[in-house]
Design a protein around this motif. Sequence first.
Motif, PDB file in Angstrom:
ATOM      1  N   PRO A   1       0.805  -1.237   0.000  1.00 38.85           N
ATOM      2  CA  PRO A   1       0.000   0.000   0.000  1.00 38.85           C
ATOM      3  C   PRO A   1       0.831   1.276   0.000  1.00 38.85           C
ATOM      4  O   PRO A   1       0.276   2.367  -0.204  1.00 38.85           O
TER       5      PRO A   1
ATOM      6  N   SER B   1       1.032   3.855  -4.455  1.00 36.38           N
ATOM      7  CA  SER B   1      -0.366   4.211  -4.700  1.00 36.38           C
ATOM      8  C   SER B   1      -0.654   4.493  -6.169  1.00 36.38           C
ATOM      9  O   SER B   1       0.084   5.221  -6.828  1.00 36.38           O
ATOM     10  N   ARG B   2      -1.736   3.932  -6.658  1.00 37.54           N
ATOM     11  CA  ARG B   2      -2.234   4.291  -7.988  1.00 37.54           C
ATOM     12  C   ARG B   2      -2.994   5.626  -7.921  1.00 37.54           C
ATOM     13  O   ARG B   2      -2.916   6.440  -8.832  1.00 37.54           O
TER      14      ARG B   2
ATOM     15  N   ASP C   1      -7.154   2.957  -4.805  1.00 35.88           N
ATOM     16  CA  ASP C   1      -6.448   2.077  -3.872  1.00 35.88           C
ATOM     17  C   ASP C   1      -7.482   1.439  -2.944  1.00 35.88           C
ATOM     18  O   ASP C   1      -8.575   1.973  -2.760  1.00 35.88           O
TER      19      ASP C   1
ATOM     20  N   ARG D   1       2.623   3.860 -10.432  1.00 41.33           N
ATOM     21  CA  ARG D   1       2.309   4.042  -9.017  1.00 41.33           C
ATOM     22  C   ARG D   1       3.216   5.137  -8.464  1.00 41.33           C
ATOM     23  O   ARG D   1       4.277   5.402  -9.014  1.00 41.33           O
TER      24      ARG D   1
END
Length: 405
Positions: free
Chosen positions: A68, A71-72, A98, A296
């Motif tokens: 995590p 992040s997109r 996300d 990302r």
Amino acid sequence: MIEEATLTGVLPPVRHWPALDLAGTEFDPVLAELMAEGPVTRVQLPHGEGWAWLVTRYDDVRRVVNDPRFSREAVVGRQVTRLAPHFIPDRGAVGFLDPPQHTRLRSSVAAAFTARGVERVRAKARRMLDELVDDLLRAGPPADLTAAVLGPFPIAVICELMGVPARDRHGMHVWTQLILSAAHGKEVSETAKREMSAYFADLIGLRENSSGEDVTSLLGAAVGRGEVTLEEAVGLAVLLQIGGEAVTSNSGQMFYLLLTRPELVRRLRAEPEIRPRAIDELLRYLPHRNAVGLCRIAVEDVEIAGVRVRAGDPVYVSYLAANRDPDVFPDPETVDFARSPNPHVAFGFGPHYCPGGMLARLEEELLMDALLDRVPGLRLAVAPDQVPFRKGALIRGPESLPVTW
């Protein structure tokens, strides 16, 4: 060493990665060089701004996409270096969410992509494919396998799964080609995307009380229950529809490879029981896309393979490179139908794993059975280097596949 230089504060050089129009199943030579240079390198793609980290080793790729801290969602609003000239991420699109928002949205259609959901369309998919092969045989050789079978079949299957009426399949195909091509410019691509979105907004809106099992019915019901917004549902529908047509290019590459290596075809005909395993190996081996996919952003400092990635840095992973990692796939340049285990990442990994992976496998199995068994003399009608491959496309594959039998 790149790792040592980075940890001492000296960044590795930025490698320019051009958009190459590669033919056949040739592996991208720039990517091969980057893999040899180290597990984490820096690249600049043809469009956007700045540079990005590129992660190529199997274990590192799986870690990044499942972490995590990458992040997109943080990509939205940033002009990161990228392959596509006119790529504009839509805020709220599932590809740029996300967890937990991403999980919530994907769960609304999960039932359509389970084993049961995919099996729901198997019988109809086989009938549609048989009809296409009947037409192919009736017309006689030579033929363009892409136009006759490999193009219309995935369109029909994804439209069936999505709940798109047969009369609208052609329009869906035209929109998808315009969205995926860099050759027509930003305005044409964005117009096609808006038109497809408007179509799905209408279709989903009509199905808010539906109990159907197709994707647009599931989305309509989820909108009706207030679980997702109409905008979110439309964004997901567009992504799934476009993704469904990737099978055309993937299967085009697959049959190109098989028809240029007759020894592989002979084995698949002699030992049909190995075909599912062979499809997995072909999925691992085939370079199904150009360069890399979606970026990302590191949201905090992270160390990858001894390289310190700073918060805010863009990061790409290469599934193509991961599938050629010799530490995981011995002799990775060889197509080995006996390869076991074969934990390839052709459909991605982690939260953004391709939801259509099981459907794509079903289609490839049906195509392999139908074409190898019903067209026993199938072969290329031209020399391998005369097969035209798509130019300016994000997904690699032949423009046409001239065959005879």
